[in-house]
Design a protein around this motif. Structure first.
Motif, PDB file in Angstrom:
ATOM      1  N   ASP A  47       0.841  -1.329  -0.187  1.00 57.16           N
ATOM      2  CA  ASP A  47      -0.323  -0.062  -0.024  1.00 57.16           C
ATOM      3  C   ASP A  47       0.986   1.248  -0.070  1.00 57.16           C
ATOM      4  OD1 ASP A  47      -1.875   2.010   0.456  1.00 57.16           O
ATOM      5  OD2 ASP A  47      -2.950   1.175   2.155  1.00 57.16           O
ATOM      6  N   LEU A  48       0.984   1.805  -1.126  1.00 53.71           N
ATOM      7  CA  LEU A  48       2.070   3.188  -1.328  1.00 53.71           C
ATOM      8  C   LEU A  48       1.767   4.187  -0.267  1.00 53.71           C
ATOM      9  CD1 LEU A  48       2.658   2.886  -5.315  1.00 53.71           C
ATOM     10  CD2 LEU A  48       4.386   2.143  -3.171  1.00 53.71           C
ATOM     11  N   ALA A  49       0.259   4.400  -0.205  1.00 56.20           N
ATOM     12  CA  ALA A  49      -0.191   5.448   0.554  1.00 56.20           C
ATOM     13  C   ALA A  49       0.329   5.361   1.912  1.00 56.20           C
ATOM     14  CB  ALA A  49      -1.745   5.708   0.590  1.00 56.20           C
ATOM     15  N   GLN A  50       0.244   4.141   2.426  1.00 55.69           N
ATOM     16  CA  GLN A  50       0.556   3.854   3.927  1.00 55.69           C
ATOM     17  C   GLN A  50       2.154   3.677   4.160  1.00 55.69           C
ATOM     18  OE1 GLN A  50      -1.438   3.391   6.728  1.00 55.69           O
ATOM     19  NE2 GLN A  50       0.348   3.193   7.688  1.00 55.69           N
ATOM     20  N   VAL A  51       3.017   3.433   2.950  1.00 58.18           N
ATOM     21  CA  VAL A  51       4.396   3.400   3.046  1.00 58.18           C
ATOM     22  C   VAL A  51       4.621   4.808   3.116  1.00 58.18           C
ATOM     23  CG1 VAL A  51       6.321   3.154   1.579  1.00 58.18           C
ATOM     24  CG2 VAL A  51       4.540   1.303   1.603  1.00 58.18           C
ATOM     25  N   TYR A  52       4.091   5.646   2.351  1.00 58.71           N
ATOM     26  CA  TYR A  52       4.319   6.921   2.338  1.00 58.71           C
ATOM     27  C   TYR A  52       4.293   7.670   3.884  1.00 58.71           C
ATOM     28  CZ  TYR A  52       4.329  12.050   1.486  1.00 58.71           C
ATOM     29  OH  TYR A  52       4.642  13.669   1.727  1.00 58.71           O
ATOM     30  N   LYS A  53       3.034   7.255   4.382  1.00 60.97           N
ATOM     31  CA  LYS A  53       2.637   7.869   5.581  1.00 60.97           C
ATOM     32  C   LYS A  53       3.934   7.433   6.786  1.00 60.97           C
ATOM     33  CE  LYS A  53      -2.314   8.396   5.484  1.00 60.97           C
ATOM     34  NZ  LYS A  53      -3.410   7.677   6.120  1.00 60.97           N
TER      35      LYS A  53
END
Length: 388
Positions: A47-53
């Motif tokens: 999950d790239l969004a979670q990775v970014y967070k």
């Protein structure tokens, strides 16, 4: 949000970030925008969004936003005196720059045009390579040279029109989304399309003319080269810009190809070679003769190359051209030596006196008007027509 930070030169920071997170490395020549869309759809990635967070970039961004919210600086307040942050010239320059970038990122399209132009110039030039130093040509020789000048216009024109349409289709569809978002206007895109295409038109035409004229020996001198190049460039530009226009006018590329076929057919039939001007003037075909852009291109090229050429044409005894020379007093039927005439005389006879260098500037103005009309029609189509 999967990333918020600096892009870097040529999007290198963005690319490095996602490649470090396991994205498939970008290939040479690939558009970073297209690449990032494929990365977003890659189900093998976390999950790239979670990775970014969970990234340091996100933590630094949150800290900076909190600082700005608690202690805003009035000097950093964004305020514009008008509707836009910059003037029109700067905005148009940016759109031009973006279209040029899209063209440079289509190497198969642009490099292909240059290679085909070079290959065709070599092929056509080699046909006359053995005769390039001849001082006297037969009627068939000079007719072949006129025919090659004409068919080079048609062949290069068809290649320009056919190759530009897939690119224009993609640009048109992207423009619809940008227009709906209020980012681009049809006038700005129309201007940018003209500028982006013009560089490659001039480059491919110049490459063709240098190789073709040098190898074929059609003509010598700066005036002949630049005159021929000017009309040849007009021809390539008109085919290319009308190709853009047809894509802007109709939804289906197949329908655009039908319109292209009509344009090609007019230039093929009514430019003055297949049907001589003398057979069209004074008839209903005169209308098609005068509204065909290829007529003005062909006339300009022939008169520029051949009008003041010092090499001779030997008339074949008993031919229509020989009879014309006798009737005009340029040859004596009782002479024992071959009947020699200038290339100018042959051009006057072949085209019925319709092709003359006195029309060169008129032809340039008319071609410029055709070019302007094609750009204006493209703007109207982009402004008022939209296909889903």
């Amino acid at each position: 949000v999967t990333y918020h930070g600096p892009l870097g030169d040529d999007s290198i920071d963005l690319i490095d970030y996602f490649e470090c997170e396991g994205a498939v490395p970008i290939e040479l020549g690939d558009n970073p925008a297209n690449w990032i869309l494929r990365v977003m759809q890659d189900e093998d990635l976390d999950d790239l969004a979670q990775v970014y967070k969970e990234s340091e970039q996100y933590k630094a961004l949150r800290k900076e936003l909190k600082r700005l919210a608690q202690h805003p600086d009035p000097r950093e307040r964004v305020h514009y005196d008008g509707e836009f942050a910059t003037n029109y010239i700067y905005r148009q320059h940016q759109v031009n720059k973006r279209l040029r970038t899209i063209y440079w990122r289509s190497p198969t399209y642009n490099l292909g045009r240059l290679i085909v132009s070079l290959a065709l110039a070599c092929f056509l030039g080699i046909v006359f390579a053995r005769e390039r130093t001849e001082k006297i040509y037969s009627e068939s020789d000079i007719r072949a040279r006129i025919s090659v000048i004409f068919f080079s216009n048609i062949i290069i024109g068809i290649l320009a029109m056919v190759s530009v349409q897939p690119v224009m289709t993609r640009i048109r569809n992207i423009f619809y989304r940008h227009r709906d978002a209020g980012m681009y206007g049809s006038f700005s895109l129309g201007v940018a399309l003209g500028f982006a295409e013009s560089f490659f038109i001039c480059a491919s035409s110049g490459l063709f003319c240098i190789v073709f004229i040098s190898s074929s020996g059609l003509g010598y001198g700066i005036y002949r080269y630049f005159g021929y190049w000017g009309f040849f460039t007009f021809n390539s530009a008109l085919f290319s810009y009308f190709g853009q226009l047809f894509i802007s006018m109709v939804k289906s590329p197949k329908t655009a190809m039908i319109l292209s076929g009509v344009y090609i057919g007019f230039n093929n039939l009514f430019s003055g070679l297949v049907i001589p001007p003398s057979r069209m003037i004074g008839t209903l075909y005169a209308v098609t003769y005068y509204v065909t852009p290829g007529h003005y291109v062909f006339e300009g090229e022939v008169t520029t190359i051949m009008w003041n050429d010092a090499r001779y044409v030997q008339a074949t005894t008993g031919s229509d051209y020989y009879d014309w020379l006798v009737d005009t007093g340029l040859c004596d039927p009782d002479q024992t030596d071959p009947c020699l005439s200038s290339q100018k005389d042959y051009v006057q006879w072949f085209f019925g006196g319709e092709f003359t260098p006195d029309n060169i500037y008129r032809n340039l103005w008319i071609l410029a008007i055709f070019l302007a009309l094609s750009r204006f029609a493209t703007w109207l189509s982009l402004q008022y027509i939209k296909f889903g």
